[in-house]
Design an enzyme around this catalytic site. Structure first.
Site, short mmCIF file in Angstrom:
data_model
loop_
_atom_site.label_atom_id
_atom_site.label_comp_id
_atom_site.label_asym_id
_atom_site.label_seq_id
_atom_site.Cartn_x
_atom_site.Cartn_y
_atom_site.Cartn_z
N TYR A 135 0.87 -1.18 0.00
CA TYR A 135 0.00 0.00 0.00
C TYR A 135 0.90 1.22 0.00
CZ TYR A 135 -3.68 3.15 2.00
OH TYR A 135 -4.57 4.17 2.26
N LYS A 163 -1.91 -1.57 -3.55
CA LYS A 163 -2.87 -0.47 -3.61
C LYS A 163 -2.08 0.81 -3.84
CE LYS A 163 -6.07 2.38 -1.03
NZ LYS A 163 -6.44 2.92 0.28
#
Length: 243
Positions: A135, A163
């Protein structure tokens, strides 16, 4: 074959009562509201204000989301902490609650080299017994996962994707290009305005904060795209972008 989560994951807000305490009743209602439109749940993320939740609250949020979803939609929990050891400890406890995967923000405050990020994520993926998503949100952490680093980490059997919340199309395209020939590594878009474009170019899912406000609108971007109606997906994106 690594696990793939597709579609919309709502970066679900964490409701509090007037005294500032976690309100699980309202959280359950939010989970139910998202599931009405087929949206999966991403809890304890930026929109969930993980940075002001203590450890017990993070665990309670996760437990509540997993219990309310009851296997009907995937639940991904964010577990990123500043240190490797505390991230692993939280990740193991969260994994035991039955989440489908975890997401790990880069450490923050301390500037890190790419080699140090590789070490950090590899240790976490070794220790946490559920799939791990990288992320990156450099505007909030000061640390950026570079596409080449993501590609290196994709070789780990327990790292399933990234992400990207850097906020730009250029960043998202960099990860999509890096992962183009990787069958078992997914790119998930973070910015709401890039959901449709991300799907067009190969993103497996979007993680949406705005779905808290318009669960149906964000869902329509994905369901229209999934069903081959690209024009309807673009119109749904235009609606969300206007919001």
């Amino acid at each position: 074959m690594k696990q793939t989560i597709k579609g919309v994951l709502t970066a679900i807000v964490t409701p509090f009562d007037p005294n500032g305490a976690l309100c699980t009743q309202r959280l359950r209602r939010q989970v139910q509201r998202q599931m009405q439109y087929g949206n999966a749940i991403f809890c304890n993320g930026t929109n969930g204000e993980f940075f002001v939740l203590d450890r017990a609250e993070k665990l309670k949020v996760t437990e509540t989301c997993v219990d309310e979803a009851a296997g009907r939609v995937p639940v991904v929990a964010h577990i990123g902490e500043i240190s490797t050891a505390t991230t692993i400890a939280l990740g193991r406890d969260v994994a035991a609650m039955g989440v489908d995967a975890v997401s790990v923000i880069t450490p923050y405050f301390v500037p890190l080299k790419q080699s140090e990020l590789i070490y950090h994520y590899s240790r976490i993926a070794d220790a946490v017994p559920v799939p791990v998503y990288l992320y990156t949100i450099p505007g909030r952490t000061g640390n950026t996962i570079e596409p080449a680093t993501a590609r290196t980490l994709a070789a780990h059997p327990n790292i399933v994707g990234i992400k990207d919340s850097a906020g730009s199309y250029e960043s998202l395209k960099g990860f999509l290009d890096a992962a183009r020939d990787l069958a078992d590594f997914d790119v998930l878009s973070g910015p709401d305005h890039l959901a449709h474009q991300g799907f067009l170019e190969g993103c497996a899912a979007c993680i949406s904060g705005l779905a808290n406000f318009s669960p149906e609108g964000v869902s329509r971007i994905w369901t229209s795209f999934r069903d081959g109606n690209i024009e309807a997906s673009k119109l749904a994106q235009d609606f969300i972008s206007a919001l």
